[in-house]
Enzyme design. Structure first.
Site, mmCIF file in Angstrom:
data_model
loop_
_atom_site.group_PDB
_atom_site.id
_atom_site.type_symbol
_atom_site.label_atom_id
_atom_site.label_comp_id
_atom_site.label_asym_id
_atom_site.label_seq_id
_atom_site.Cartn_x
_atom_site.Cartn_y
_atom_site.Cartn_z
ATOM 1 N N THR A 137 0.733 -1.174 -0.030
ATOM 2 C CA THR A 137 -0.106 0.053 0.095
ATOM 3 C C THR A 137 0.919 0.907 0.143
ATOM 4 O OG1 THR A 137 -1.798 -1.038 0.932
ATOM 5 C CG2 THR A 137 -1.746 1.218 1.137
ATOM 6 N N PHE A 140 1.211 5.204 0.674
ATOM 7 C CA PHE A 140 0.664 5.926 1.791
ATOM 8 C C PHE A 140 1.244 7.382 1.693
ATOM 9 C CE2 PHE A 140 -0.069 2.235 4.024
ATOM 10 C CZ PHE A 140 -1.029 2.360 4.799
#
Length: 287
Positions: free
Chosen positions: A186, A188
C-alpha cells in the site's frame, strides 16, 4: 485515546501529532511510524474527520493510504485532496501482511467467525476458504476487529489484522501471513496543511501529484498528456474521478517524476494550456 509509539527512526521536526483513519494498530499506524518515528497517533473514524483534524490544526499532519497494489486506488482520498487545502509532503510503501489474531489461549478449533475490513478479507480468500465452518464477516477496520474481540472478551472469534494490532491490544497471532499474495503493498501519503512550512527534504523532491480538469473539446486529454511528454517528465500514474453534480465530466489525477524544479514547473505550465483547472497536490521524494 492517542497513542505515542517509539521507534529507532528519528522524529521529523514540527510533526508530533498525526491523524490516521482507523484504529491504532492498523496499517496506517504502521505507515506513520515508518515515516515519522516517535509520534502521537490520533485515530479517526472516517477520512473526512482526518482532513478536518489537519485543517483545524488539531494535528500536525495525517497519513492516509492512496493506493494498494492489489485493490487499486482509494477514490475517496483523491476527492479529499482536490476539495481541501492540504498538501502531499511524502510517500511511503508498506508491505501488507495479514495475520489471524485471537484472544490469548484461543485455538483454531474454537473459532466460528473471522472479522476484518472487507478489503482485508478479500485479500485472504484462499486461506479463509480452508477454514471449516468458519464465517468471514466484514468489520469497519482491521485493527478495530482485534480491539473489538479483546474488549468484548470473544473467544470464538478471530480478527485479520497487522501484527501491531496484536501488540496494541494484548492479543495473539494464531497464524501469520495468511494473505493470498505476498506482493501486496500500500502506498501512503503524508499530508499537511497547504500553508504549512515546507519540509526540509523538498530539495530532494522528484515526484509531483497534480489534479486537472479538461476543456470540452475533442482530443484534449491526448493533448494534455502530449504536453507532459514534451516537457520531459515521466508519467507514472493516471486516475480519473467523476465531478460531483456534473454527469460525465471528470477530474484526472496524475503522478509524474521530474528531474528538477524547473522541469516540474514547465510541465504544470504546459498542462494549463489545455485544462480548465490545474491543482498541484504536492511535490515529494518518490518512495
Amino acid at each position: 485515546m492517542p497513542l505515542i509509539s517509539k521507534t529507532s527512526r528519528p522524529q521529523t521536526p514540527s510533526i508530533q501529532r498525526i491523524a490516521i483513519q482507523g484504529e491504532c494498530g492498523s496499517n496506517s499506524h504502521m505507515a506513520a511510524l515508518a515515516m515519522l518515528g516517535a509520534v502521537e497517533v490520533v485515530p479517526c473514524s472516517v477520512s473526512a474527520e482526518v482532513i478536518q483534524a489537519v485543517l483545524l490544526k488539531e494535528v500536525d499532519g495525517a497519513v492516509l493510504p492512496i493506493e494498494n497494489s492489489l485493490h487499486g486506488s482509494v477514490a475517496e482520498h483523491y476527492d479529499l485532496l482536490l476539495e481541501y487545502p492540504v498538501r502531499i509532503d511524502r510517500e511511503s510503501l508498506l508491505r501488507i501482511r495479514h495475520n489471524l489474531i485471537v484472544a490469548p489461549g484461543v485455538r483454531m478449533a474454537g473459532i466460528h467467525s473471522v472479522l476484518s475490513h472487507p478489503v482485508a478479507l478479500s485479500q485472504c480468500r484462499h486461506y479463509l476458504a480452508t477454514l471449516d465452518r468458519v464465517h468471514a464477516l466484514p468489520f469497519y477496520d482491521t485493527a478495530g476487529s482485534v480491539k473489538h474481540i479483546m474488549e468484548k472478551g470473544l473467544r470464538d472469534t478471530a480478527g485479520v489484522a497487522p501484527e501491531l494490532a496484536a501488540k496494541e491490544y494484548g492479543a495473539e497471532i494464531l497464524v501469520a501471513g495468511i494473505e493470498d499474495h505476498t506482493e501486496n503493498y500500500t502506498r501512503f501519503h503524508l499530508l499537511q496543511r497547504a500553508d504549512a512550512p515546507r519540509p526540509g527534504g523538498l530539495k530532494q523532491a522528484d515526484k509531483l501529484s497534480v489534479a486537472f480538469a479538461l476543456q470540452h473539446r475533442p482530443g484534449t486529454l491526448v493533448a494534455a498528456l502530449q504536453r507532459l511528454a514534451e516537457a520531459g517528465v515521466d508519467l507514472t500514474k493516471i486516475e480519473s474521478r467523476p465531478v460531483p453534480g456534473k454527469p460525465w465530466e471528470y477530474v484526472f489525477y496524475v503522478d509524474f517524476r521530474f528531474t528538477d524544479a524547473a522541469n516540474a514547473d514547465a510541465a504544470l505550465l504546459a498542462l494549463k494550456r489545455d485544462c480548465s483547472m490545474v491543482k498541484e497536490l504536492g511535490r515529494y521524494s518518490a518512495a
